[in-house]
Design a protein around this motif. Structure first.
Motif, PDB file in Angstrom:
ATOM      1  N   ASP A  62       0.771  -1.100  -0.439  1.00 19.92           N
ATOM      2  CA  ASP A  62       0.093   0.078   0.014  1.00 19.92           C
ATOM      3  C   ASP A  62       1.304   1.470  -0.039  1.00 19.92           C
ATOM      4  OD1 ASP A  62      -2.576  -1.421   1.845  1.00 19.92           O
ATOM      5  OD2 ASP A  62      -2.456  -1.493   0.344  1.00 19.92           O
ATOM      6  N   SER A  63       2.045   1.394   0.925  1.00 16.73           N
ATOM      7  CA  SER A  63       2.681   2.380   0.726  1.00 16.73           C
ATOM      8  C   SER A  63       3.594   2.719  -0.872  1.00 16.73           C
ATOM      9  CB  SER A  63       4.180   2.094   1.690  1.00 16.73           C
ATOM     10  OG  SER A  63       4.988   1.177   1.746  1.00 16.73           O
ATOM     11  N   VAL A  64       3.630   2.102  -1.373  1.00 22.08           N
ATOM     12  CA  VAL A  64       3.527   2.451  -3.431  1.00 22.08           C
ATOM     13  C   VAL A  64       2.960   2.823  -4.065  1.00 22.08           C
ATOM     14  CG1 VAL A  64       6.519   1.603  -2.207  1.00 22.08           C
ATOM     15  CG2 VAL A  64       4.720  -0.046  -3.561  1.00 22.08           C
ATOM     16  N   LYS A  65       1.810   1.871  -3.905  1.00 22.52           N
ATOM     17  CA  LYS A  65       0.673   1.913  -4.287  1.00 22.52           C
ATOM     18  C   LYS A  65       0.690   2.978  -5.885  1.00 22.52           C
ATOM     19  CE  LYS A  65      -2.585  -1.432  -3.809  1.00 22.52           C
ATOM     20  NZ  LYS A  65      -3.082  -2.303  -3.313  1.00 22.52           N
ATOM     21  N   GLY A  66       0.315   3.325  -6.988  1.00 21.61           N
ATOM     22  CA  GLY A  66       0.350   4.547  -7.439  1.00 21.61           C
ATOM     23  C   GLY A  66       1.954   5.200  -8.011  1.00 21.61           C
ATOM     24  N   ARG A  67       2.868   4.868  -7.285  1.00 20.86           N
ATOM     25  CA  ARG A  67       3.988   5.193  -7.123  1.00 20.86           C
ATOM     26  C   ARG A  67       5.156   4.328  -8.119  1.00 20.86           C
ATOM     27  NH1 ARG A  67       6.862   6.932  -2.765  1.00 20.86           N
ATOM     28  NH2 ARG A  67       5.902   5.518  -1.579  1.00 20.86           N
ATOM     29  N   PHE A  68       5.214   3.361  -7.657  1.00 17.34           N
ATOM     30  CA  PHE A  68       6.051   2.174  -8.036  1.00 17.34           C
ATOM     31  C   PHE A  68       5.113   1.564  -9.198  1.00 17.34           C
ATOM     32  CE2 PHE A  68       9.003   1.930  -4.471  1.00 17.34           C
ATOM     33  CZ  PHE A  68       8.780   3.874  -3.999  1.00 17.34           C
ATOM     34  N   THR A  69       5.907   1.022  -9.866  1.00 19.75           N
ATOM     35  CA  THR A  69       5.849   0.322 -11.098  1.00 19.75           C
ATOM     36  C   THR A  69       6.448  -1.261 -10.984  1.00 19.75           C
ATOM     37  OG1 THR A  69       4.442   1.443 -11.939  1.00 19.75           O
ATOM     38  CG2 THR A  69       5.222  -0.025 -13.597  1.00 19.75           C
ATOM     39  N   ILE A  70       6.686  -2.419 -10.951  1.00 12.65           N
ATOM     40  CA  ILE A  70       7.182  -3.323 -10.810  1.00 12.65           C
ATOM     41  C   ILE A  70       7.232  -3.672 -12.884  1.00 12.65           C
ATOM     42  CG2 ILE A  70       5.925  -4.507 -10.620  1.00 12.65           C
ATOM     43  CD1 ILE A  70       8.475  -6.742  -9.243  1.00 12.65           C
ATOM     44  N   SER A  71       8.305  -4.567 -13.600  1.00 11.62           N
ATOM     45  CA  SER A  71       7.536  -4.679 -14.957  1.00 11.62           C
ATOM     46  C   SER A  71       9.439  -5.655 -14.826  1.00 11.62           C
ATOM     47  CB  SER A  71       8.058  -4.065 -15.742  1.00 11.62           C
ATOM     48  OG  SER A  71       8.864  -3.037 -15.491  1.00 11.62           O
ATOM     49  N   ARG A  72       9.476  -6.761 -16.001  1.00  8.13           N
ATOM     50  CA  ARG A  72      10.043  -7.949 -16.024  1.00  8.13           C
ATOM     51  C   ARG A  72      10.211  -7.249 -18.116  1.00  8.13           C
ATOM     52  NH1 ARG A  72       8.479 -13.059 -13.420  1.00  8.13           N
ATOM     53  NH2 ARG A  72       9.751 -14.407 -14.468  1.00  8.13           N
ATOM     54  N   ASP A  73      11.449  -8.312 -17.803  1.00  6.71           N
ATOM     55  CA  ASP A  73      11.414  -8.696 -19.236  1.00  6.71           C
ATOM     56  C   ASP A  73      12.192 -10.121 -19.462  1.00  6.71           C
ATOM     57  OD1 ASP A  73      12.800  -8.862 -22.371  1.00  6.71           O
ATOM     58  OD2 ASP A  73      13.196  -6.402 -22.374  1.00  6.71           O
TER      59      ASP A  73
END
Length: 123
Positions: A62-73
């Motif tokens: 919850d503390s990072v939702k909307g600010r951080f994005t995780i992705s992968r290649d």
């Protein structure tokens, strides 16, 4: 066996952005669920974000939702953490981790860990 190496950390002012990368060695990277955790001085390691293998389902603290994005290649065996609108309370050592087969927020469920990388957000 999977080896994980983080990069991209550093010092940034509040409101700024950083992108962390985690390069994985070993086979079948797309089968692994990948996670990012962080640990601030004097605090326990805490979950930040996780992404599933092939389908890329994502979950965030919850503390990072909307600010951080995780992705992968999966072609590059790399997972990323894009961090925007950084706050001083985001200051911590950030760790990349991998587990084979489940979406989980618990550090103990992860089998492999990177060495960690420092992120410092100044006010």
């Amino acid at each position: 066996q999977v080896q994980l190496v983080e990069s991209g950390g550093g010092l940034v002012q509040a409101g700024g952005s950083l992108r962390l990368s985690c390069a994985a060695s070993g086979r079948a990277f797309s089968m692994y669920f990948m996670g990012w955790f962080r640990q601030a001085p004097g605090k326990e390691r805490e979950f930040v974000a996780t992404i599933s293998g092939s389908f890329g389902h994502r979950y965030y603290a919850d503390s990072v939702k909307g600010r951080f994005t995780i992705s992968r290649d999966n072609a590059k065996n790399t997972v990323y953490l894009q961090m925007n609108s950084l706050k001083p309370e985001d200051t911590a050592i950030y760790y990349c981790a991998a587990n084979y087969g489940t979406t989980t927020y618990a550090p103990g469920d992860y089998d492999y860990w990177g060495q960690g990388i420092q992120v410092t957000v100044s006010s």
